[in-house]
Design a protein around this motif. Structure first.
Motif, PDB file in Angstrom:
ATOM      1  N   MET A 268       1.058  -1.140   0.103  1.00  0.00           N
ATOM      2  CA  MET A 268       0.092   0.293   0.019  1.00  0.00           C
ATOM      3  C   MET A 268       1.070   1.622  -0.080  1.00  0.00           C
ATOM      4  O   MET A 268       2.043   1.412   0.421  1.00  0.00           O
ATOM      5  CB  MET A 268      -1.078  -0.347   1.426  1.00  0.00           C
ATOM      6  N   GLU A 269      -0.024   2.335  -1.040  1.00  0.00           N
ATOM      7  CA  GLU A 269       1.309   3.321  -1.003  1.00  0.00           C
ATOM      8  C   GLU A 269       1.139   4.475   0.146  1.00  0.00           C
ATOM      9  O   GLU A 269       2.016   5.257   0.669  1.00  0.00           O
ATOM     10  CB  GLU A 269       1.063   3.735  -1.902  1.00  0.00           C
ATOM     11  N   THR A 270      -0.576   4.583   0.923  1.00  0.00           N
ATOM     12  CA  THR A 270      -0.554   5.238   2.192  1.00  0.00           C
ATOM     13  C   THR A 270      -0.121   3.962   2.981  1.00  0.00           C
ATOM     14  O   THR A 270      -0.265   3.189   3.084  1.00  0.00           O
ATOM     15  CB  THR A 270      -2.429   5.304   2.021  1.00  0.00           C
TER      16      THR A 270
ATOM     17  N   ILE B 228      -9.630  -5.661   1.851  1.00  0.00           N
ATOM     18  CA  ILE B 228      -9.423  -6.700  -0.097  1.00  0.00           C
ATOM     19  C   ILE B 228      -9.082  -7.765   0.458  1.00  0.00           C
ATOM     20  O   ILE B 228      -8.990  -9.188  -0.628  1.00  0.00           O
ATOM     21  CB  ILE B 228      -8.879  -5.756  -0.700  1.00  0.00           C
ATOM     22  N   GLU B 229      -7.766  -8.267   1.014  1.00  0.00           N
ATOM     23  CA  GLU B 229      -6.984  -9.596   1.072  1.00  0.00           C
ATOM     24  C   GLU B 229      -7.999 -10.507   1.387  1.00  0.00           C
ATOM     25  O   GLU B 229      -7.879 -11.594   0.280  1.00  0.00           O
ATOM     26  CB  GLU B 229      -6.033  -9.214   2.015  1.00  0.00           C
ATOM     27  N   ALA B 230      -9.196 -10.410   2.307  1.00  0.00           N
ATOM     28  CA  ALA B 230      -9.925 -10.981   2.917  1.00  0.00           C
ATOM     29  C   ALA B 230     -10.990 -11.748   1.211  1.00  0.00           C
ATOM     30  O   ALA B 230     -10.874 -13.107   1.141  1.00  0.00           O
ATOM     31  CB  ALA B 230     -10.494 -10.910   3.424  1.00  0.00           C
ATOM     32  N   GLY B 231     -11.716 -10.653   0.863  1.00  0.00           N
ATOM     33  CA  GLY B 231     -11.490 -11.021  -0.798  1.00  0.00           C
ATOM     34  C   GLY B 231     -11.192 -12.211  -1.749  1.00  0.00           C
ATOM     35  O   GLY B 231     -11.632 -12.994  -2.545  1.00  0.00           O
ATOM     36  N   GLU B 232     -10.072 -11.175  -2.007  1.00  0.00           N
ATOM     37  CA  GLU B 232      -8.776 -11.690  -2.653  1.00  0.00           C
ATOM     38  C   GLU B 232      -9.174 -13.062  -2.575  1.00  0.00           C
ATOM     39  O   GLU B 232      -8.763 -14.663  -3.476  1.00  0.00           O
ATOM     40  CB  GLU B 232      -7.588 -11.593  -2.663  1.00  0.00           C
ATOM     41  N   GLY B 233      -8.818 -13.948  -0.968  1.00  0.00           N
ATOM     42  CA  GLY B 233      -8.844 -15.119  -0.689  1.00  0.00           C
ATOM     43  C   GLY B 233      -9.963 -16.278  -1.430  1.00  0.00           C
ATOM     44  O   GLY B 233      -9.469 -17.211  -1.647  1.00  0.00           O
ATOM     45  N   VAL B 234     -10.741 -15.024  -0.625  1.00  0.00           N
ATOM     46  CA  VAL B 234     -12.096 -16.414  -2.113  1.00  0.00           C
ATOM     47  C   VAL B 234     -12.201 -16.460  -3.059  1.00  0.00           C
ATOM     48  O   VAL B 234     -12.079 -17.425  -3.650  1.00  0.00           O
ATOM     49  CB  VAL B 234     -13.331 -15.774  -0.805  1.00  0.00           C
ATOM     50  N   LEU B 235     -12.013 -15.061  -3.839  1.00  0.00           N
ATOM     51  CA  LEU B 235     -12.679 -15.775  -5.363  1.00  0.00           C
ATOM     52  C   LEU B 235     -11.023 -16.445  -5.822  1.00  0.00           C
ATOM     53  O   LEU B 235     -11.623 -17.061  -6.705  1.00  0.00           O
ATOM     54  CB  LEU B 235     -11.966 -13.624  -6.169  1.00  0.00           C
ATOM     55  N   ASN B 236      -9.966 -16.502  -5.145  1.00  0.00           N
ATOM     56  CA  ASN B 236      -8.193 -17.476  -5.352  1.00  0.00           C
ATOM     57  C   ASN B 236      -9.209 -19.092  -5.739  1.00  0.00           C
ATOM     58  O   ASN B 236      -8.707 -19.491  -5.999  1.00  0.00           O
ATOM     59  CB  ASN B 236      -7.805 -17.138  -4.447  1.00  0.00           C
TER      60      ASN B 236
ATOM     61  N   LEU C 222      -9.780   1.652   0.205  1.00  0.00           N
ATOM     62  CA  LEU C 222     -10.209   0.257  -0.770  1.00  0.00           C
ATOM     63  C   LEU C 222      -9.798   0.163  -1.893  1.00  0.00           C
ATOM     64  O   LEU C 222      -9.381  -1.360  -2.511  1.00  0.00           O
ATOM     65  CB  LEU C 222     -12.144   0.081  -0.516  1.00  0.00           C
ATOM     66  N   GLY C 223      -9.640   1.259  -2.818  1.00  0.00           N
ATOM     67  CA  GLY C 223      -9.146   0.917  -3.987  1.00  0.00           C
ATOM     68  C   GLY C 223      -7.987   0.740  -4.680  1.00  0.00           C
ATOM     69  O   GLY C 223      -7.720   0.401  -5.993  1.00  0.00           O
ATOM     70  N   GLU C 224      -7.473   1.576  -3.328  1.00  0.00           N
ATOM     71  CA  GLU C 224      -5.482   1.773  -4.166  1.00  0.00           C
ATOM     72  C   GLU C 224      -5.595   0.090  -3.781  1.00  0.00           C
ATOM     73  O   GLU C 224      -4.578  -0.818  -3.822  1.00  0.00           O
ATOM     74  CB  GLU C 224      -5.474   1.740  -3.319  1.00  0.00           C
ATOM     75  N   ALA C 225      -5.892  -0.533  -2.232  1.00  0.00           N
ATOM     76  CA  ALA C 225      -5.915  -2.341  -2.174  1.00  0.00           C
ATOM     77  C   ALA C 225      -6.141  -3.154  -3.099  1.00  0.00           C
ATOM     78  O   ALA C 225      -5.380  -3.950  -3.493  1.00  0.00           O
ATOM     79  CB  ALA C 225      -6.898  -2.934  -0.743  1.00  0.00           C
ATOM     80  N   VAL C 226      -7.274  -2.732  -3.589  1.00  0.00           N
ATOM     81  CA  VAL C 226      -7.899  -4.053  -4.863  1.00  0.00           C
ATOM     82  C   VAL C 226      -6.794  -3.501  -5.977  1.00  0.00           C
ATOM     83  O   VAL C 226      -6.019  -4.836  -6.664  1.00  0.00           O
ATOM     84  CB  VAL C 226      -9.484  -3.552  -5.756  1.00  0.00           C
ATOM     85  N   GLU C 227      -5.673  -2.172  -6.576  1.00  0.00           N
ATOM     86  CA  GLU C 227      -5.045  -1.880  -7.396  1.00  0.00           C
ATOM     87  C   GLU C 227      -3.612  -2.518  -7.130  1.00  0.00           C
ATOM     88  O   GLU C 227      -3.149  -3.231  -7.539  1.00  0.00           O
ATOM     89  CB  GLU C 227      -4.915  -0.284  -7.416  1.00  0.00           C
TER      90      GLU C 227
END
Length: 207
Positions: free
Chosen positions: A1-3, A15-23, A128-133
């Motif tokens: 994260m930049e921030t 976002i990491e939690a959501g990414e884990g599910v999508l994985n 949240l958008g930053e984390a998505v990117e």
């Protein structure tokens, strides 16, 4: 994260939690994953545009900050649309009905989550958008390592070439050369997503 704030760290964990599910569905860094995730990510920018336009319309943009965010979100949305078209249309990444169904329904949920969050707490929406990117950068870097050489060396997708030819495209503005192969395209997208990380960080600190 930049921030580097506690709020940013919280956004990244979400976002990491959501990414884990999508994985579990899109584990490989291929055109299926890219096409599906780009639909979801682009919807976040569309939601941000809608919410910012509403806030501006009702007169809450006293210093022009919301207008700046709106214009940046539009620019990012166009870039993300290009990514989606490359993998979903040119490379047929959404040929499976299940992928289309799941990605589009998740995108509907994401739209409302980001629209409402932008209205309530624009800083959090930007984080949240930053984390998505940040996660998108990881996906495309994986693609450069995991995809076979013949896939990476195939000619650049038509959408990528068309996008580069636009005078105001992120690639032309940044000074990128016209992509000749999918390796060039993916490398350009990695730079795009890294630019989006910085842009979303800037939006977060503006509020």
């Amino acid at each position: 994260m930049e921030t580097k704030t506690r709020k940013a760290a919280t956004a990244h964990k979400i976002i990491e939690a959501g990414e884990g599910v999508l994985n579990l569905v899109w584990g490989k860094a291929d055109e299926r994953r890219a096409a599906s995730l780009e639909i979801i990510a682009r919807t976040a920018y569309t939601a941000e545009e809608s919410a910012c336009h509403y806030l501006e319309t009702i007169g809450l943009d006293k210093e022009g900050t919301i207008r700046d965010t709106l214009e940046l979100a539009r620019y990012q949305d166009t870039n993300e649309q290009t990514h989606e078209d490359i993998f979903a249309r040119d490379l047929d990444g959404l040929k499976n009905w299940g992928d289309r169904f799941l990605a589009r329904h998740i995108a509907v949920v994401i739209y409302w989550v980001f629209a409402i969050t932008t209205l309530i707490d624009h800083e959090m929406a930007a984080l949240l958008g930053e984390a998505v990117e940040v996660e998108a950068v990881k996906t495309y870097r994986r693609m450069l390592k995991e995809q076979p050489e013949e896939w990476l060396d195939q000619p650049a997708a038509p959408t990528a070439t068309h996008y580069w030819e636009k005078p105001n495209s992120m690639w032309r503005v940044r000074g990128d050369h016209m992509p000749g192969s999918m390796r060039d395209v993916v490398e350009a997208i990695v730079r795009d997503e890294a630019d989006h990380v910085k842009a979303n960080s800037k939006k977060a600190t503006a509020f």
